[in-house]
Scaffold this motif. Structure first.
Motif, PDB file in Angstrom:
ATOM      1  N   VAL A 145      45.734  41.436  44.159  1.00  0.00           N
ATOM      2  CA  VAL A 145      46.273  41.647  45.333  1.00  0.00           C
ATOM      3  C   VAL A 145      46.000  40.706  45.894  1.00  0.00           C
ATOM      4  O   VAL A 145      45.235  39.665  45.665  1.00  0.00           O
ATOM      5  N   TYR A 192      41.174  38.899  42.349  1.00  0.00           N
ATOM      6  CA  TYR A 192      41.390  39.574  40.849  1.00  0.00           C
ATOM      7  C   TYR A 192      40.436  40.723  40.798  1.00  0.00           C
ATOM      8  O   TYR A 192      39.378  40.412  41.385  1.00  0.00           O
ATOM      9  N   GLU A 226      44.935  36.970  33.444  1.00  0.00           N
ATOM     10  CA  GLU A 226      45.989  36.513  34.607  1.00  0.00           C
ATOM     11  C   GLU A 226      45.645  34.886  34.870  1.00  0.00           C
ATOM     12  O   GLU A 226      46.443  34.073  35.198  1.00  0.00           O
ATOM     13  N   TYR A 271      53.781  39.511  40.376  1.00  0.00           N
ATOM     14  CA  TYR A 271      52.721  39.007  41.731  1.00  0.00           C
ATOM     15  C   TYR A 271      53.105  37.544  41.975  1.00  0.00           C
ATOM     16  O   TYR A 271      53.013  36.598  41.193  1.00  0.00           O
ATOM     17  N   LEU A 293      43.798  49.590  38.022  1.00  0.00           N
ATOM     18  CA  LEU A 293      45.297  49.459  37.684  1.00  0.00           C
ATOM     19  C   LEU A 293      45.982  48.383  38.490  1.00  0.00           C
ATOM     20  O   LEU A 293      47.110  48.008  38.069  1.00  0.00           O
ATOM     21  N   ILE A 294      45.202  47.899  39.601  1.00  0.00           N
ATOM     22  CA  ILE A 294      46.194  46.739  40.232  1.00  0.00           C
ATOM     23  C   ILE A 294      45.147  45.492  39.941  1.00  0.00           C
ATOM     24  O   ILE A 294      44.441  45.339  40.810  1.00  0.00           O
ATOM     25  N   PRO A 295      45.966  44.774  39.169  1.00  0.00           N
ATOM     26  CA  PRO A 295      44.818  43.620  38.738  1.00  0.00           C
ATOM     27  C   PRO A 295      44.700  42.501  39.812  1.00  0.00           C
ATOM     28  O   PRO A 295      43.847  41.726  39.697  1.00  0.00           O
TER      29      PRO A 295
END
Length: 523
Positions: free
Chosen positions: A500, A492, A457, A477, A496-498
Motif C-alpha cells: 500500500v 510492504y 514483490e 500497484y 491479503l493486500i501486500p
C-alpha cells in the motif's frame, strides 16, 4: 606492472584446469573460464577481479589484473574475505531461539576466509550472448563491514525471476575486504592514502564489470548497484565518491536499509590502529603500516579518509556532492531490534541515558541526552517492534532502545539523504512491515532480503528498476515517486493486500534532532 599482474593471476593455481572441464565458457583477455549450468542460467564463480591483496599489497589500493591464456575453473565461489569474530548476548528461551533463527537463516553461516579473496561472480541467462546488452545488477552484501560473503546469496534466483518477467538481467556479486583489512583507520593510513580499502575494492569490481560484462551478455551502460545494510551504505557512499562522479560505472542504485552514515575523520580510529600495532609487535617500527603488511594476524567501518570520502558523508550529501542518478531506498520497520539484543542489561531510565552519552553519542551534553530521552520515551507502546502495544518488551528499556537505535543508524540517515536529493532526481522509497509477528524482533533488520531474493514483490521491483530505471509494472500497484512535498512511500505488508502507499512522516521531530546531533558529532 603488467607482467606482475599476469604473474599474480597465474598464482591462482586452484583455478587452472589440468584437464578439460565440461560446461559453458567465457573468454576474458584470451583466458577461458569454465562455469556451470543451473536451470536456465549459467554461473561463473570466483573470478579474480584484482591482484591478491597479500604481502606487500596488503593495505594498498586494489591493483588491476590481466588474465593470461589458459583455461580456469569458475564453478565454485572464491574464499570469503577475512571475517570478524562475533558473539551473541547470553539469551535463553524463546528469545534465544528467535536470535538463532535470524543469525542462521537470514545472515547465514560464515564461510572459509582468506586474504586472497577479491573475486566476482556472474550469473547470466543461458541464452545471453555478447550482443544481448542486458541490464546488470551488482550486489554488495551486508554484514557491518565485518563479516559476510557473496556465497550466502543465490543470484540465480534473481536471474531466473527476471527471465520469467520477460525482463532478463545479468547478476554480479563481489567480495571486498572487511574488518581491519578493509577499514583500518589512523593518521598513518590517511597519510598513505589507503583508507576505506573495502570501498575501493568495490569500485575496482565495478571497473571490472565495466570492462568485461559485455562478454557475459551485459550492457556496461546499464548497471544498477544494489545492497543491503552495509551493502546499501556502500552503494550510497559509491554515489558520493569523486564528488558524485560515477565514472560511468553505474546508472542507478537500489538500497535496502542503508544510507550515508555520519562518520568523522579516519584519524578517529587511531586507538584501534595503535592497539593492532602493539599486538603485532610493530610498535618499534619506523613505518608501522609497512610493518603490518608482514606482521598482521588478525569495530571497523568507513571513515572520512580524504581520498574516497573527502568529508563526513552526511556533509557531502548536504553539499550536493551526490551522483544525480535514480535510486530506490527504504528500511525495515524495526531496524533496531536485532542490535538491541546486545543491550538487555540496560533496564532503567538512568542506564538508557548513560548508554546515549557514553556509548552511542559520546560528547553530547546532558541537555541533549534529556531531549533524546523525551523524543524516545520509555512507554513500551511507542517502542519497537512498533505497533505491537505492550508485547515484546524484553526489558523495560528494550523497545525504547530499539526505536532509538533503528532511527539513529538507519532511518534518520535515509531521511537526511532524501531531504537533500529527492527533489533533484527520481527516487522511490519503501518501508517493509512484513514479519511483524516475529517475537521480540518484529519486522527485523535484513528481513526484506527474503522479499528481494525469495521471489517477492521487492525482487520484481529491483528487476524492473534495473531494466528501465522505474520499479513499476505496466499494470498493478503503482509505486509513486518520492517528493519532499508529499513524501509518499510504498509499504510492504503481510496479509491479503501486500503493498500500500503510505507517508514517510513518522517520528520526524525525533529523526531531525538525531541528525542535527550526528552532523555536529560524527562517530
Amino acid at each position: 606492472m603488467l607482467s606482475t599482474a599476469i604473474f599474480s593471476f597465474a598464482l591462482h593455481a586452484a583455478y587452472v584446469l589440468a584437464a578439460p572441464l565440461a560446461g559453458p565458457t567465457v573468454s576474458l583477455d584470451g583466458a577461458t573460464f569454465v562455469g556451470k549450468t543451473s536451470g536456465t542460467t549459467e554461473k561463473y564463480l570466483g573470478i579474480p577481479f584484482a591482484q591478491p591483496p597479500v604481502g606487500n599489497l596488503r593495505y594498498r589500493l586494489p591493483q588491476s589484473i590481466t588474465y593470461s591464456g589458459g583455461t580456469y575453473d569458475a564453478t565454485n565461489f572464491g574464499l570469503s574475505c577475512g571475517q570478524q569474530s562475533i558473539s551473541l548476548p547470553i539469551l535463553t528461551g524463546l528469545v534465544a531461539e528467535v536470535a538463532d533463527y535470524v543469525v542462521n537463516s537470514i545472515f547465514g553461516k560464515i564461510f572459509p576466509d582468506s586474504e586472497d579473496c577479491l573475486t566476482v561472480n556472474v550469473v547470466k541467462p543461458k541464452t545471453a550472448t555478447a550482443a544481448s546488452k542486458l541490464p546488470v545488477v551488482v550486489w554488495i552484501f551486508g554484514g557491518g563491514f565485518e563479516l559476510g560473503s557473496p556465497s550466502m546469496y543465490d543470484g540465480g534466483l534473481i536471474v531466473s525471476r527476471s527471465q520469467a518477467l520477460g525482463s532478463p538481467v545479468i547478476y554480479v556479486s563481489m567480495n571486498y575486504r572487511l574488518t581491519g583489512f578493509g577499514f583500518l583507520a589512523s593518521k598513518e593510513v590517511k597519510d598513505a592514502g589507503v583508507g576505506n580499502l573495502g570501498l575501493q575494492d568495490q569500485r575496482e569490481a565495478l571497473r571490472w564489470v565495466n570492462k568485461y560484462i559485455t562478454q557475459f551478455g551485459g550492457d556496461p551502460n546499464k548497471v544498477t548497484i544494489w545492497g543491503e545494510s552495509a551493502g546499501a551504505i556502500s552503494a550510497s557512499l559509491q554515489m558520493l565518491a569523486n564528488g558524485g562522479n560515477t565514472e560511468g560505472l553505474f546508472r542507478g542504485a537500489f538500497m535496502q536499509s542503508g544510507a550515508p552514515i555520519p562518520v568523522g575523520d579516519i584519524t578517529h580510529g587511531q586507538q584501534y590502529y595503535d592497539a593492532v600495532v602493539k599486538q603485532t609487535g610493530c610498535s618499534g617500527a619506523a613505518d608501522t603500516l609497512d610493518c603490518l603488511r608482514t606482521s598482521l594476524h588478525l569495530a571497523w567501518f568507513p571513515r572520512t579518509d580524504g581520498v574516497f570520502l573527502t568529508d563526513d558523508p552526511q556533509k557531502l550529501v548536504q553539499q550536493g556532492k551526490v551522483a544525480k542518478i535514480p535510486y530506490v531506498t527504504g528500511n525495515c520497520d524495526d531496524e533496531g531490534t536485532l542490535f538491541s539484543l546486545a543491550n538487555v542489561n540496560v533496564t532503567t531510565d538512568a542506564q538508557f541515558k548513560s548508554y546515549l552519552k557514553n556509548v552511542f553519542l559520546p560528547g553530547i551534553t546532558d541537555a541533549q541526552v534529556n531531549k533524546i530521552a523525551q523524543l524516545y520515551p520509555a512507554d513500551i507502546t511507542q517502542g519497537s517492534p512498533f505497533s505491537t502495544g505492550i508485547f515484546n518488551a524484553l526489558t523495560p528499556q528494550f523497545k525504547r532502545l530499539a526505536a532509538f537505535q533503528g532511527d539513529g543508524v538507519f532511518q534518520a540517515p535515509r531521511r537526511w539523504f532524501l531531504q537533500n536529493t529527492a527533489d533533484k532526481q527520481d527516487v522511490w522509497v519503501y518501508v517493509s512491515k512484513r514479519l511483524k509477528l516475529l517475537p521480540i524482533l518484529g519486522s527485523v533488520h535484513a528481513s526484506d532480503i527474503l522479499n528481494s531474493y525469495g521471489g517477492g514483490e521487492m525482487g520484481d521491483h529491483l528487476i524492473r528498476f534495473a531494466n528501465k530505471l522505474n520499479p513499476n509494472p505496466a499494470s498493478g500497484y503503482q509505486w509513486p515517486k518520492y517528493t519532499l512535498s508529499a513524501r509518499k512511500m510504498a509499504a510492504y505488508l503481510d496479509g491479503l493486500i501486500p503493498i500500500v502507499t503510505t507517508e514517510d512522516t513518522y517520528r520526524s521531530d525525533a529523526m531531525n534532532y538525531l541528525t542535527s546531533l550526528t552532523l555536529a558529532n560524527p562517530i
